[in-house]
Design a protein around this motif. Sequence first.
Motif, PDB file in Angstrom:
ATOM      1  N   LEU A   4       0.811  -1.213   0.000  1.00 62.90           N
ATOM      2  CA  LEU A   4       0.000   0.000   0.000  1.00 62.90           C
ATOM      3  C   LEU A   4       0.846   1.266   0.000  1.00 62.90           C
ATOM      4  N   VAL A   5       2.147   1.096   0.227  1.00 60.57           N
ATOM      5  CA  VAL A   5       3.081   2.223   0.224  1.00 60.57           C
ATOM      6  C   VAL A   5       4.317   1.809  -0.548  1.00 60.57           C
ATOM      7  N   HIS A   6       4.729   2.656  -1.471  1.00 64.81           N
ATOM      8  CA  HIS A   6       5.929   2.381  -2.258  1.00 64.81           C
ATOM      9  C   HIS A   6       7.002   3.419  -1.945  1.00 64.81           C
ATOM     10  N   HIS A   7       8.249   2.979  -2.026  1.00 70.19           N
ATOM     11  CA  HIS A   7       9.386   3.854  -1.734  1.00 70.19           C
ATOM     12  C   HIS A   7      10.420   3.718  -2.838  1.00 70.19           C
ATOM     13  N   GLU A   8      10.867   4.848  -3.348  1.00 67.27           N
ATOM     14  CA  GLU A   8      11.903   4.841  -4.379  1.00 67.27           C
ATOM     15  C   GLU A   8      12.858   6.005  -4.116  1.00 67.27           C
ATOM     16  N   ALA A   9      14.160   5.752  -4.226  1.00 71.87           N
ATOM     17  CA  ALA A   9      15.162   6.799  -4.018  1.00 71.87           C
ATOM     18  C   ALA A   9      15.975   6.975  -5.286  1.00 71.87           C
ATOM     19  N   ARG A  10      16.122   8.225  -5.696  1.00 68.29           N
ATOM     20  CA  ARG A  10      16.893   8.527  -6.902  1.00 68.29           C
ATOM     21  C   ARG A  10      17.437   9.956  -6.799  1.00 68.29           C
ATOM     22  N   GLY A  11      18.733  10.093  -7.071  1.00 68.70           N
ATOM     23  CA  GLY A  11      19.336  11.421  -7.104  1.00 68.70           C
ATOM     24  C   GLY A  11      19.215  12.194  -5.807  1.00 68.70           C
ATOM     25  N   GLY A  12      19.238  11.492  -4.670  1.00 67.86           N
ATOM     26  CA  GLY A  12      19.154  12.160  -3.373  1.00 67.86           C
ATOM     27  C   GLY A  12      17.735  12.419  -2.901  1.00 67.86           C
ATOM     28  N   VAL A  13      16.733  12.062  -3.709  1.00 66.93           N
ATOM     29  CA  VAL A  13      15.329  12.298  -3.361  1.00 66.93           C
ATOM     30  C   VAL A  13      14.614  10.960  -3.188  1.00 66.93           C
ATOM     31  N   ALA A  14      14.011  10.751  -2.012  1.00 62.93           N
ATOM     32  CA  ALA A  14      13.193   9.561  -1.773  1.00 62.93           C
ATOM     33  C   ALA A  14      11.735   9.932  -1.970  1.00 62.93           C
ATOM     34  N   THR A  15      11.041   9.189  -2.803  1.00 61.28           N
ATOM     35  CA  THR A  15       9.620   9.411  -3.032  1.00 61.28           C
ATOM     36  C   THR A  15       8.828   8.284  -2.374  1.00 61.28           C
ATOM     37  N   ILE A  16       7.970   8.651  -1.445  1.00 55.77           N
ATOM     38  CA  ILE A  16       7.118   7.702  -0.734  1.00 55.77           C
ATOM     39  C   ILE A  16       5.693   7.913  -1.230  1.00 55.77           C
ATOM     40  N   THR A  17       5.097   6.858  -1.767  1.00 53.22           N
ATOM     41  CA  THR A  17       3.793   6.973  -2.427  1.00 53.22           C
ATOM     42  C   THR A  17       2.737   6.135  -1.721  1.00 53.22           C
ATOM     43  N   LEU A  18       1.658   6.778  -1.289  1.00 52.43           N
ATOM     44  CA  LEU A  18       0.504   6.063  -0.762  1.00 52.43           C
ATOM     45  C   LEU A  18      -0.243   5.468  -1.955  1.00 52.43           C
ATOM     46  N   ASP A  19      -0.421   4.156  -1.963  1.00 55.54           N
ATOM     47  CA  ASP A  19      -1.003   3.496  -3.127  1.00 55.54           C
ATOM     48  C   ASP A  19      -2.154   2.600  -2.701  1.00 55.54           C
ATOM     49  N   VAL A  48      19.830   9.715   0.938  1.00 54.68           N
ATOM     50  CA  VAL A  48      18.607  10.502   0.762  1.00 54.68           C
ATOM     51  C   VAL A  48      18.777  11.865   1.423  1.00 54.68           C
ATOM     52  N   ARG A  49      18.464  12.915   0.670  1.00 58.00           N
ATOM     53  CA  ARG A  49      18.591  14.274   1.186  1.00 58.00           C
ATOM     54  C   ARG A  49      17.242  14.967   1.322  1.00 58.00           C
ATOM     55  N   VAL A  50      16.284  14.560   0.503  1.00 60.47           N
ATOM     56  CA  VAL A  50      14.951  15.169   0.488  1.00 60.47           C
ATOM     57  C   VAL A  50      13.929  14.045   0.379  1.00 60.47           C
ATOM     58  N   ILE A  51      12.808  14.183   1.083  1.00 57.37           N
ATOM     59  CA  ILE A  51      11.731  13.192   1.022  1.00 57.37           C
ATOM     60  C   ILE A  51      10.502  13.838   0.387  1.00 57.37           C
ATOM     61  N   VAL A  52       9.901  13.143  -0.573  1.00 60.87           N
ATOM     62  CA  VAL A  52       8.655  13.586  -1.190  1.00 60.87           C
ATOM     63  C   VAL A  52       7.573  12.586  -0.825  1.00 60.87           C
ATOM     64  N   LEU A  53       6.486  13.082  -0.253  1.00 66.23           N
ATOM     65  CA  LEU A  53       5.349  12.241   0.118  1.00 66.23           C
ATOM     66  C   LEU A  53       4.195  12.532  -0.831  1.00 66.23           C
ATOM     67  N   THR A  54       3.687  11.497  -1.494  1.00 63.80           N
ATOM     68  CA  THR A  54       2.621  11.702  -2.467  1.00 63.80           C
ATOM     69  C   THR A  54       1.658  10.513  -2.440  1.00 63.80           C
TER      70      THR A  54
END
Length: 268
Positions: A4-19, A48-54
């Motif tokens: 239900l939650v996905h996590h991907e890190a690229r270029g210092g940015v981790a994107t956490i996605t509610l799915d 990881v330097r920045v986290i994006v929650l979406t």
Amino acid sequence: MTALVHHEARGGVATITLDSPHNRNALSVRLLGELERALHHAIGDEGVRVIVLTGTGPVFCSGADLKEQAPAQNGRPHDAPVTASFPEIMSLVWGSPKPVICRLNGTARAGGLGLVAACDFAIAPDSATFAFSEVRLGVVPAMISVTVLRRLDPRAAAEYFLTGEVFGAARAAEIGLLTRAVPAEELDATVAHYAGMLLRGGPESLAITKQLVRTVPGMSVDDGMREMARLSAQRFTSPEGQEGIRAFMEKRPASWIPEPGSEGDTAP
């Protein structure tokens, strides 16, 4: 079982996605558990330097999963309330030493707005709507008030907490809930713009500055001047401060700025 939650890190940015679009990314017990693990992973990842929650679908988060809150056959609530780990998650986001950007993919309600307010930045499409709908269900926006009331204008907080009225993205930005409300086609570019700017800041400096924004306004002027003079001197002589100054003088990127195209690991 599908995550239900996905996590991907690229270029210092981790994107956490509610799915969990089937229930509008409601805060179910399972989603909260997966979100908590993803946040710990991103915060603990040195790359990881920045986290994006979406989120996925038309709704960022609809709040508590009311099916889990409904009374069981004996008329009492289920033993495992949806709020079991929600305070810890909001605290994780609020206290993260890494800046957190909320990329709202759409509408948010109730508990979802606690997550929005806990993030350092919140960017939403201008078509999104918001509401603190708790009073209309006979409950209260208790836990989310801890983060939301630190963002909202007090008059606006009273207006929307008490009425449960739906309001738009432009109004949400006006009262402090959002950083920006942008056309949907500009959402990704705007989030990338903020993430890119944050990646240029020193990791230690960003973590400390996050705290300054929250603590300095509560200090007296004399105490603030004294403490900030000490902190300023400390940071200018710190290894990170010295590297930043050298990089500026030598007209080169600082050592903490990720190289273009660099990628991190994708968490399971």
